[in-house]
Design a protein around this motif. Structure first.
Motif, PDB file in Angstrom:
ATOM      1  N   GLU A   1     -77.864 -81.290  -5.299  1.00  0.00           N
ATOM      2  CA  GLU A   1     -77.719 -82.491  -6.129  1.00  0.00           C
ATOM      3  C   GLU A   1     -78.446 -82.321  -7.465  1.00  0.00           C
ATOM      4  O   GLU A   1     -77.927 -82.676  -8.532  1.00  0.00           O
ATOM      5  N   ASN A   2     -79.644 -81.756  -7.410  1.00  0.00           N
ATOM      6  CA  ASN A   2     -80.380 -81.530  -8.653  1.00  0.00           C
ATOM      7  C   ASN A   2     -79.716 -80.454  -9.515  1.00  0.00           C
ATOM      8  O   ASN A   2     -79.671 -80.557 -10.744  1.00  0.00           O
ATOM      9  N   ARG A   3     -79.207 -79.416  -8.867  1.00  0.00           N
ATOM     10  CA  ARG A   3     -78.607 -78.307  -9.619  1.00  0.00           C
ATOM     11  C   ARG A   3     -77.320 -78.717 -10.335  1.00  0.00           C
ATOM     12  O   ARG A   3     -76.911 -78.068 -11.305  1.00  0.00           O
ATOM     13  N   GLN A   4     -76.695 -79.812  -9.903  1.00  0.00           N
ATOM     14  CA  GLN A   4     -75.501 -80.297 -10.595  1.00  0.00           C
ATOM     15  C   GLN A   4     -75.795 -80.686 -12.041  1.00  0.00           C
ATOM     16  O   GLN A   4     -74.902 -80.676 -12.893  1.00  0.00           O
ATOM     17  N   HIS A   5     -77.042 -81.006 -12.333  1.00  0.00           N
ATOM     18  CA  HIS A   5     -77.419 -81.426 -13.678  1.00  0.00           C
ATOM     19  C   HIS A   5     -77.676 -80.245 -14.618  1.00  0.00           C
ATOM     20  O   HIS A   5     -77.789 -80.436 -15.835  1.00  0.00           O
TER      21      HIS A   5
ATOM     22  N   MET B   1     -85.503 -86.330 -15.598  1.00  0.00           N
ATOM     23  CA  MET B   1     -85.669 -86.060 -14.167  1.00  0.00           C
ATOM     24  C   MET B   1     -86.037 -87.331 -13.417  1.00  0.00           C
ATOM     25  O   MET B   1     -85.502 -87.612 -12.335  1.00  0.00           O
ATOM     26  N   GLU B   2     -86.968 -88.089 -13.984  1.00  0.00           N
ATOM     27  CA  GLU B   2     -87.457 -89.294 -13.316  1.00  0.00           C
ATOM     28  C   GLU B   2     -86.328 -90.307 -13.106  1.00  0.00           C
ATOM     29  O   GLU B   2     -86.270 -90.998 -12.081  1.00  0.00           O
ATOM     30  N   GLN B   3     -85.414 -90.376 -14.060  1.00  0.00           N
ATOM     31  CA  GLN B   3     -84.360 -91.390 -13.990  1.00  0.00           C
ATOM     32  C   GLN B   3     -83.137 -90.930 -13.187  1.00  0.00           C
ATOM     33  O   GLN B   3     -82.459 -91.747 -12.579  1.00  0.00           O
ATOM     34  N   HIS B   4     -82.844 -89.634 -13.204  1.00  0.00           N
ATOM     35  CA  HIS B   4     -81.556 -89.181 -12.670  1.00  0.00           C
ATOM     36  C   HIS B   4     -81.638 -88.141 -11.560  1.00  0.00           C
ATOM     37  O   HIS B   4     -80.596 -87.788 -10.989  1.00  0.00           O
TER      38      HIS B   4
END
Length: 353
Positions: free
Chosen positions: A47-51, A87-90
């Motif tokens: 999920e994080n790597r999608q960004h 990072m904090e928001q998304h």
């Protein structure tokens, strides 16, 4: 080529045999000039790597991306505030970690903001924005024997900063060596206007190699034509120094070059007497907590007498600091202490002229 932070530099990166000249003072490495930090950030969930594609594109456009990988990137420090907000928001920050050196342990990204927020310490170091106040040290007759030089700092708005947050910020960003060196060198320079022997604080844990890190201090004293015996380098937080062998090497280097040294904060801590006997300081400063009200407290009196005995055993000079009451002064003087410091004799003041 990726710029390396101060923490990334190893002793093998230093070239003490190839000094450079800077205003007549020998410089033996550039660890004392902080470089901008670079952050390696790793994203451990899909999920994080999608960004990452969008983050990479954005940072590349701004010139803030150093290197990218499938699940990580290295970014310049200037990117961090905006990136941390994003990072904090998304993103799931619990599964993001960072480091600023490949030899470091990975840390939660939540700790990165502390490093970024402390960036202001780099300006103080780069601009050498430190000046000194002096506080008298007197002998038993009340005559001035020396002065302790106390560092003072100001922020960009000119407001006075307490030394504690300044040194904490330096620790956070691994700038302690750089800050200690700026303070030490400027204290030596400004001591010429004091006119007495001076006590200069230094942090032993910030010195990698005394032969390399302190050579410029010796050279500066020579260039100023000041007798090395006029300088007393005072170990800050003696009781927190864990590597006694390293401290001894530093003090031996000072001694061999004609300087004197003092141990401060001496009291009832672990191995206090043994430390005095091992380090054989020229001066021993008893911790102020054992000075305040010493004339009324038998336990404090015992600590003071133990410190006094150990100091006499090594031929050193016992010094009591933090004296605010005449009765404290009388008791300590009668006990055998030889030098005294505290508001009773004078508060810190700017160097005249």
């Amino acid at each position: 080529m990726i710029e390396r932070s101060m923490k990334n530099r190893r002793l093998t990166d230093f070239h003490p045999d190839k000094p450079t000249e800077s205003k007549g003072i020998l410089m033996f490495c550039d660890i004392c000039r902080p470089h901008a930090l670079e952050f390696e950030i790793e994203y451990s969930t899909p999920e994080n790597r999608q960004h990452l594609p969008a983050i990479h594109r954005h940072l590349e456009e701004l010139g803030l991306l150093v290197r990218e990988g499938d699940s990580s990137h290295i970014v310049r420090e200037a990117a961090m505030k905006g990136l941390l907000d994003y990072m904090e928001q998304h993103m799931d920050t619990a599964h993001i970690r960072f480091r600023i050196d490949r030899r470091d342990a990975w840390r939660p990204v939540s700790e990165a903001s502390g490093l970024v927020d402390a960036e202001w310490i780099d300006r103080i170091i780069d601009e050498q924005a430190v000046h000194f106040h002096v506080q008298p040290i007197v002998d038993a007759s009340g005559s001035v024997y020396a002065h302790e030089m106390l560092a003072r700092f100001r922020n960009e708005d000119g407001d006075l900063l307490s030394p504690f947050p300044v040194f904490e910020a330096a620790r956070t960003r691994n700038r302690l060596y750089a800050l200690d060196r700026v303070c030490r060198m400027n204290a030596v320079r400004q001591s010429a206007a004091v006119g007495t022997r001076v006590f200069i604080n230094f942090v032993p844990n910030s010195i990698y190699s005394p032969e390399h890190c302190l050579r410029s201090t010796v050279q500066l004293a020579i260039e100023l034509g000041i007798d090395p015996s006029q300088f007393v380098f005072e170990v800050v937080e003696t009781e927190k120094v864990k590597n006694q062998a390293h401290l001894k090497r530093i003090l031996d280097y000072y001694r061999k070059n004609g300087f004197r040294y003092a141990l401060d904060d001496i009291g009832a801590g672990f191995n206090t007497v043994e430390t005095i006997r091992e380090m054989r300081p020229y001066y021993t400063k008893i911790d102020r907590q054992y000075v305040t009200g010493v004339h009324l407290d038998p336990q404090k009196q015992k600590v003071a007498l133990d410190v006094l005995e150990a100091t006499r055993f090594t031929g050193g000079v016992p010094l009591a600091e933090g004296i605010e009451d005449e009765a404290e002064f009388r008791w300590l003087k009668n006990a055998g202490f030889e030098l005294f410091q505290g508001y009773l004799f004078g508060k810190p003041r700017p160097i005249a002229g």
